[in-house]
Write a protein that holds these residues in place. Structure first.
Motif, PDB file in Angstrom:
ATOM      1  N   UNK A 190       0.710  -1.038  -0.102  1.00  0.00           N
ATOM      2  CA  UNK A 190      -0.016  -0.040   0.068  1.00  0.00           C
ATOM      3  C   UNK A 190       0.838   1.253  -0.190  1.00  0.00           C
ATOM      4  N   UNK A 191       1.786   1.283   0.832  1.00  0.00           N
ATOM      5  CA  UNK A 191       2.778   2.425   0.695  1.00  0.00           C
ATOM      6  C   UNK A 191       3.637   2.754  -0.764  1.00  0.00           C
ATOM      7  N   UNK A 192       4.009   1.398  -1.238  1.00  0.00           N
ATOM      8  CA  UNK A 192       4.425   1.620  -2.547  1.00  0.00           C
ATOM      9  C   UNK A 192       3.408   2.041  -3.763  1.00  0.00           C
ATOM     10  N   UNK A 193       2.261   1.804  -3.632  1.00  0.00           N
ATOM     11  CA  UNK A 193       1.139   2.423  -4.333  1.00  0.00           C
ATOM     12  C   UNK A 193       1.032   3.876  -4.164  1.00  0.00           C
ATOM     13  N   UNK A 194       1.202   4.307  -2.775  1.00  0.00           N
ATOM     14  CA  UNK A 194       0.980   5.882  -2.582  1.00  0.00           C
ATOM     15  C   UNK A 194       2.157   6.435  -3.112  1.00  0.00           C
ATOM     16  N   UNK A 195       3.534   5.903  -3.135  1.00  0.00           N
ATOM     17  CA  UNK A 195       4.477   6.544  -3.679  1.00  0.00           C
ATOM     18  C   UNK A 195       4.339   6.719  -5.177  1.00  0.00           C
ATOM     19  N   UNK A 196       3.908   5.716  -5.865  1.00  0.00           N
ATOM     20  CA  UNK A 196       3.647   5.834  -7.264  1.00  0.00           C
ATOM     21  C   UNK A 196       2.646   6.678  -7.548  1.00  0.00           C
ATOM     22  N   UNK A 197       1.507   7.002  -7.209  1.00  0.00           N
ATOM     23  CA  UNK A 197       0.550   7.819  -7.265  1.00  0.00           C
ATOM     24  C   UNK A 197       1.051   9.181  -7.135  1.00  0.00           C
ATOM     25  N   UNK A 198       1.921   9.413  -5.905  1.00  0.00           N
ATOM     26  CA  UNK A 198       2.555  10.805  -5.787  1.00  0.00           C
ATOM     27  C   UNK A 198       3.224  11.174  -7.135  1.00  0.00           C
ATOM     28  N   UNK A 199       4.207   9.884  -7.603  1.00  0.00           N
ATOM     29  CA  UNK A 199       5.080  10.421  -8.785  1.00  0.00           C
ATOM     30  C   UNK A 199       4.204  10.750  -9.969  1.00  0.00           C
TER      31      UNK A 199
END
Length: 392
Positions: A190-199
């Motif tokens: 879930x943290x990884x998805x948040x990082x990708x969404x921000x990028x």
């Protein structure tokens, strides 16, 4: 006293406004006293010395405090539920030993006017539509000088998380370790998805985007304890507006980010681009943008210190240009950005007339999106000799 009698007495106190000022602000002394009375009454008392609460994000804690269940019961009474109905709902929820949660994260820098689905179990929400939680106020309300509180229009990233079981025997160490390991891995995803969404959001807008805080909340107030508190993954940026995202473009960029080969350098370059937008100081902006540029265009160059400026311009020209004229224009723009970065780094000063942050930002977005669209970093020598960069 029976559980019904205890809850009836609490209900009478509520009518006199003694235990609370709101559902989430119950007098601690009052709560402790009533918890002592209810802890031995069914269906309460689940949280005893033999109970372990297995958290949704991994880890957990001993469940030896009855205040959690009592506070839930008081909240239901405050909302107008009758004591018998409270007991029936408590028994039903506890018997399932499971809870549907939402992991909620603020996405500062964007706003949405309606609920938008991103994945099967993931959405962007207007923060006015969020499930009730005592954390909503802390995350989505800004406090200003003089005590004024202003509700922001910051969007919320909401992901559904099913947690089962929640309460386990604290002496069953193999089960506790298994649950903790699995849920920690899911939390990392879930943290990884948040990082990708921000990028992805950084590559389509011009303003800063930050995902600062995350917390868990039940869809409806639930007796099972799953209060995970805050987690923070980024430093707060200077954000004064929220832009409407292009959702289709965002999802497309997330897919491209996930599919990119050897993405570490690209991710770092995008993160530096995003970071530059949250700083007031033009010198720091130039340094961050210059670092983004260098990371993106000097990827895997063993002789990176040699003629950096020339290499940056040449590579950007062939990456962005389609003719000699457009390649020369790209090379010129890249040279100006790198010169500004060098001046800012070596002198700590920068002439605002010679550095336009908006233009440099847009140039970096073009460059990073061009790399992302390729799916991997090009073979630079092949590209700069007129090839497609896929050689080798």
């Amino acid at each position: 006293m029976t559980a019904t009698e205890i809850l009836q007495a609490i209900k009478e106190d509520i009518d006199n406004s003694s235990p609370r000022s709101s559902p989430h602000q119950i007098n601690p002394t009052y709560l402790y006293e009533k918890a002592k009375l209810l802890k031995d009454c069914k269906p309460f008392g689940v949280l005893n010395s033999d109970t372990w609460i297995a958290f949704a994000g991994g880890g957990g804690m001993p469940g030896n405090a009855a205040e959690t269940e009592t506070a839930w019961a008081i909240r239901q009474l405050i909302r107008g539920m009758e004591p018998v109905a409270v007991l029936e709902l408590a028994a039903e929820q506890l018997s399932k030993n499971a809870v549907e949660l939402y992991e909620i994260s603020d996405v500062s820098g964007i706003t949405v006017s309606e609920i938008i689905q991103l994945e099967d179990d993931c959405w962007l929400y207007p923060n006015d539509n969020l499930p009730e939680s005592r954390y909503n106020e802390y995350v989505f309300v800004q406090r200003w000088a003089g005590g004024h509180m202003i509700k922001t229009d910051t969007a919320a990233l909401v992901r559904k998380v099913h947690v089962e079981p929640v309460y386990v025997n604290r002496h069953d160490q193999p089960l506790i370790e298994k649950l903790s390991s699995h849920r920690a891995k899911e939390s990392e995803k879930r943290l990884g998805y948040r990082l990708q969404l921000r990028r992805a959001l950084a590559l389509q807008g011009t303003g800063p985007v930050e995902i600062i805080s995350s917390y868990m909340a039940a869809e409806t107030d639930h007796i099972i304890a799953q209060d995970s508190g805050f987690s923070s993954i980024f430093s707060s940026a200077n954000i004064f507006h929220n832009a409407q995202p292009d959702v289709a473009k965002t999802l497309s960029l997330v897919k491209q980010l996930d599919a990119f080969e050897g993405p570490a350098s690209l991710y770092l370059a995008i993160d530096r681009l995003a970071r530059s937008r949250g700083d007031f100081d033009i010198v720091n902006k130039a340094i961050d943008l210059g670092m983004s540029l260098e990371v993106a265009l000097m990827h895997d160059d063993q002789n990176a210190k040699e003629e950096i400026n020339a290499k940056l311009g040449l590579r950007a020209g062939w990456l962005l240009g389609s003719s000699p004229e457009t390649r020369m224009e790209a090379r010129k723009d890249i040279g100006n950005l790198y010169s500004a970065r060098s001046s800012a780094t070596h002198t700590g000063r920068l002439d605002p007339a010679k550095f336009k942050h908006e233009d440099a930002d847009a140039l970096l977005v073009r460059l990073l999106c061009a790399l992302l669209a390729r799916g991997k970093f090009p073979h630079w020598n092949h590209l700069t000799f007129g090839g497609n960069g896929d050689f080798g």
